[in-house]
Write a protein that holds these residues in place. Structure first.
Motif, mmCIF file in Angstrom:
data_model
loop_
_atom_site.group_PDB
_atom_site.id
_atom_site.type_symbol
_atom_site.label_atom_id
_atom_site.label_comp_id
_atom_site.label_asym_id
_atom_site.label_seq_id
_atom_site.Cartn_x
_atom_site.Cartn_y
_atom_site.Cartn_z
ATOM 1 N N ARG A 179 0.830 -1.199 0.000
ATOM 2 C CA ARG A 179 0.000 0.000 0.000
ATOM 3 C C ARG A 179 0.867 1.253 0.000
ATOM 4 O O ARG A 179 0.563 2.239 -0.672
ATOM 5 N N THR A 193 0.966 4.307 -2.663
ATOM 6 C CA THR A 193 0.804 5.705 -2.243
ATOM 7 C C THR A 193 1.942 6.565 -2.776
ATOM 8 O O THR A 193 1.718 7.653 -3.290
ATOM 9 N N ARG A 241 1.378 7.158 -6.355
ATOM 10 C CA ARG A 241 0.304 8.119 -6.582
ATOM 11 C C ARG A 241 0.837 9.546 -6.453
ATOM 12 O O ARG A 241 0.487 10.428 -7.224
ATOM 13 N N ILE A 242 1.701 9.744 -5.452
ATOM 14 C CA ILE A 242 2.252 11.076 -5.229
ATOM 15 C C ILE A 242 3.221 11.453 -6.351
ATOM 16 O O ILE A 242 3.247 12.595 -6.805
ATOM 17 N N ARG A 283 15.123 5.633 0.812
ATOM 18 C CA ARG A 283 15.061 6.908 1.518
ATOM 19 C C ARG A 283 14.358 7.981 0.692
ATOM 20 O O ARG A 283 13.553 8.738 1.205
ATOM 21 N N ARG A 343 -8.587 17.007 5.169
ATOM 22 C CA ARG A 343 -7.546 17.814 5.794
ATOM 23 C C ARG A 343 -6.996 17.094 7.020
ATOM 24 O O ARG A 343 -7.732 16.405 7.726
ATOM 25 N N ASP A 398 -3.051 7.454 4.108
ATOM 26 C CA ASP A 398 -1.839 6.860 3.530
ATOM 27 C C ASP A 398 -0.927 7.940 2.967
ATOM 28 O O ASP A 398 0.292 7.907 3.136
ATOM 29 N N GLU A 399 -1.558 8.872 2.258
ATOM 30 C CA GLU A 399 -0.765 9.934 1.643
ATOM 31 C C GLU A 399 -0.130 10.816 2.727
ATOM 32 O O GLU A 399 1.038 11.205 2.610
ATOM 33 N N GLU A 446 2.849 9.016 4.118
ATOM 34 C CA GLU A 446 3.955 9.042 3.176
ATOM 35 C C GLU A 446 4.682 10.394 3.225
ATOM 36 O O GLU A 446 5.908 10.434 3.240
ATOM 37 N N TRP A 447 3.932 11.465 3.298
ATOM 38 C CA TRP A 447 4.581 12.778 3.378
ATOM 39 C C TRP A 447 5.358 12.929 4.684
ATOM 40 O O TRP A 447 6.462 13.472 4.700
ATOM 41 N N LYS A 481 6.778 10.624 6.391
ATOM 42 C CA LYS A 481 8.014 9.838 6.294
ATOM 43 C C LYS A 481 9.118 10.618 5.586
ATOM 44 O O LYS A 481 10.296 10.402 5.832
ATOM 45 N N ARG A 482 8.722 11.504 4.684
ATOM 46 C CA ARG A 482 9.709 12.289 3.936
ATOM 47 C C ARG A 482 10.248 13.484 4.703
ATOM 48 O O ARG A 482 11.192 14.134 4.262
ATOM 49 N N GLU A 494 8.808 12.480 17.420
ATOM 50 C CA GLU A 494 7.587 11.901 16.860
ATOM 51 C C GLU A 494 6.749 12.966 16.180
ATOM 52 O O GLU A 494 6.712 14.123 16.612
#
Lengths: 428, 142
Positions: free
Chosen positions: A16, A20, A23-24, A65, B2, B88-89, B92-93, B95-96, B106
């Motif tokens: 998943r 994602t 998708r980004i 990374r 949001r 999910d998105e 993911e952001w 994590k970056r 955290e």
């Protein structure tokens, strides 16, 4: 506490996470590859190949990374392989082909350089290409949603109530047209910039309005399309911070979207602006909309078509109650809008504003010449407005006929029901 | 949807240790990415809680408590407001994001209630009040 470590997990969630990431990154990948290959269809395929590679590689080695860079590197490798292998393409991209004969290293370096050089505006270049004026309006909208928004052809078809094969074909043709015209997937500069930007803004606003006021079908609004249009608006605003109309459009979309939740009643029937529960308006969107409008005006764009429409929306946003609405100011804004964006629809709205500010007779007088307007023939809002003016002028019988006419013309289920209810309320 | 994204406090952030130049640059790049992707709505860093105040409620009484506050890990040192397609998105952001603190730290992601979530439960009075707020925001800006 449930925790997953990004760099060592083989969790089913990895799949998943990869989807994602893709998708980004997808639009940016396609933009970068299309710029290099000048073939958006091939770029799309290669981006997809990079996803397949990630799905194979990442569950074993972990998510890298910098997943975006990994995907781009994988896609670039495939681009090189493809170009070497495919003689036809090699002819088509003769220049790159010549480099390839000199050895893979040079070509790779060249591709690296081309991709590293572009200062990270692949996404913007892709938006400008998808909205290129060489394409029809419908094609631009479909291609933008497909390439930039990542919607499937099926989703686009459902959003616009078109048949899936129609949309698929439209997109295929649009890609071919772009390839045939040798469109550069770059951000236009100089004299080319303004007309190209106008086309981009038009497409974004079309996507927004299709979501905000669905022209057909049984749903009155499609908030997802609105959200995508607003996202595109924010991307443009981030990339082109000196363009007043970008902020005008962003302001317009935020201010209109702030009313989305209040626009549809529990029964799916539209709620007219004066009857909306203003408690349902989204104040954070209003705030962002007003900020963007201030920015547009500060950049010297107060007379821009989008900024003026945003200023109109702002008049409503600022009114605590419907009866506090400053209709005289709205009428004045419509007078200005009619200058920069002359159209029968603007004239119709101008008539509505003047009727609210100066009485229904004034509205009827402004409406009369519009009834002869061929573009407005069969346009439901015209008889709907006329019905409203007539009713307020105390001419209930004529008002009922006008509302019934409007209902006949409406293609939207809930809107039709609303107009019939208004007709019934006229008595008789 | 949001989401509000909270950077949780650490002993360093509570001590007012300023981020390194390197981190500032990294964070600037990350914010740039968020803007380019159309995700960013707002974001700010917060001063340590020694400059904060709390107001405690108990029935009719209101007690003002001066910072600093003890439970460091529960405090917030910064926030973003993002608009994303789904959680999910947002994950993911996050994590970056470069590690926002010199040590372990955290970041917490909280989806917002949207107005539509309240449609069922809001009383007419509460709605009227919210309407007033929306209009007041508009006035303040205009």
């Amino acid at each position: 506490m449930a925790a997953t470590d990004t760099h060592t997990d083989t969790h089913p969630d990895t799949h998943r996470a990869i989807e994602t990431v893709f998708r980004i990154e997808r639009a940016r990948l396609i933009g970068g590859l299309a710029r290099l290959l000048r073939d958006v269809g091939l770029a799309e395929e290669l981006a997809q190949d990079a996803l397949v590679a990630a799905l194979e590689d990442w569950p074993r080695g972990g998510v890298p990374r910098n997943p975006g860079a990994w995907l781009m590197a994988a896609a670039k490798r495939r681009a090189i392989d493809r170009l070497r292998r495919d003689a036809m393409l090699e002819r088509k991209h003769a220049e790159i082909g010549r480099d390839l004969e000199d050895g893979r290293g040079d070509a790779a370096a060249r591709i690296e350089a081309a991709l590293d050089d572009d200062l990270g505006d692949e996404l913007l270049g892709l938006i400008f290409a998808a909205c290129h004026p060489v394409l029809s309006r419908e094609a631009r909208v479909a291609l933008t949603l497909r390439l930039v928004g990542g919607l499937t052809t099926d989703e686009i078809a459902r959003a616009f109530l078109a048949a899936e094969p129609t949309i698929a074909q439209r997109i295929v043709r649009a890609k071919k047209t772009l390839g045939g015209a040798g469109i550069a997937f770059a951000v236009p500069r100089g004299a080319e910039r303004m007309p190209r930007l106008a086309s981009v803004l038009e497409v974004i606003y079309l996507i927004f309005t299709e979501g905000y006021a669905a022209t057909a079908g049984e749903d009155l609004t499609r908030p997802d399309l609105c959200a995508e249009a607003r996202r595109l608006g924010r991307i443009l605003a981030g990339a082109l911070p000196e363009e007043p109309e970008v902020f005008g459009l962003l302001a317009l979309m935020e201010l209109q979207a702030s009313r989305l939740a209040a626009r549809v009643g529990a029964d799916g029937v539209p709620v007219a602006l004066p009857d909306q529960d203003r408690g349902r308006w989204d104040w954070s969107m209003i705030r962002r909309g007003l900020d963007a409008l201030t920015r547009a005006e500060a950049l010297g764009g107060a007379e821009g078509a989008y900024a003026l429409q945003a200023a109109l929306a702002a008049c409503h946003a600022r009114a605590r109650r419907a009866e506090d609405t400053d209709w005289a100011r709205i009428a004045g804004l419509y007078d200005r809008l009619a200058v920069v964006m002359p159209s029968p629809v603007v004239e119709l709205n101008r008539a509505v504003a003047h009727s609210m500010a100066f009485g229904p007779e004034v509205g009827l007088a402004l409406l009369a010449p519009l009834e002869e307007e061929p573009v407005l023939r069969g346009y439901a809002p015209l008889p709907a407005a006329k019905g409203d003016f007539l009713l307020r002028a105390g001419r209930a019988d004529e008002a009922r006929a006008a509302f019934e006419r409007a209902a006949e013309l409406s293609r939207n289920g809930p809107e039709r029901a609303f107009l019939l209810a208004r007709a019934a309320a006229c008595g008789g | 949807m949001r989401v509000m994204v909270f950077v949780k406090a650490t002993a360093d952030s509570e001590a007012g240790v300023m981020p390194s130049t390197e981190l500032l640059i990294e964070m600037g790049k990350f914010n740039e990415e968020l803007i380019k992707a159309g995700v960013m709505l707002a974001g700010d860093g917060l001063k340590p809680t020694r400059q904060a105040k709390r107001v405690a409620f108990d029935g009719a009484s209101r007690t003002v408590i001066d910072g600093p506050f003890a439970e460091t890990r529960e405090l917030v040192a910064g926030y973003w407001m993002w608009e994303v397609k789904d959680m999910d998105e947002a994950v993911e952001w996050v994590k970056r994001c470069p590690n926002p603190m010199p040590g372990p730290s955290e970041i917490e992601i909280r989806p917002l209630y949207e107005m539509s979530d309240f449609a069922e439960i809001m009383t007419p009075e509460a709605e009227a009040l919210h309407g007033g707020n929306a209009a007041a925001m508009g006035r303040a800006d205009g």
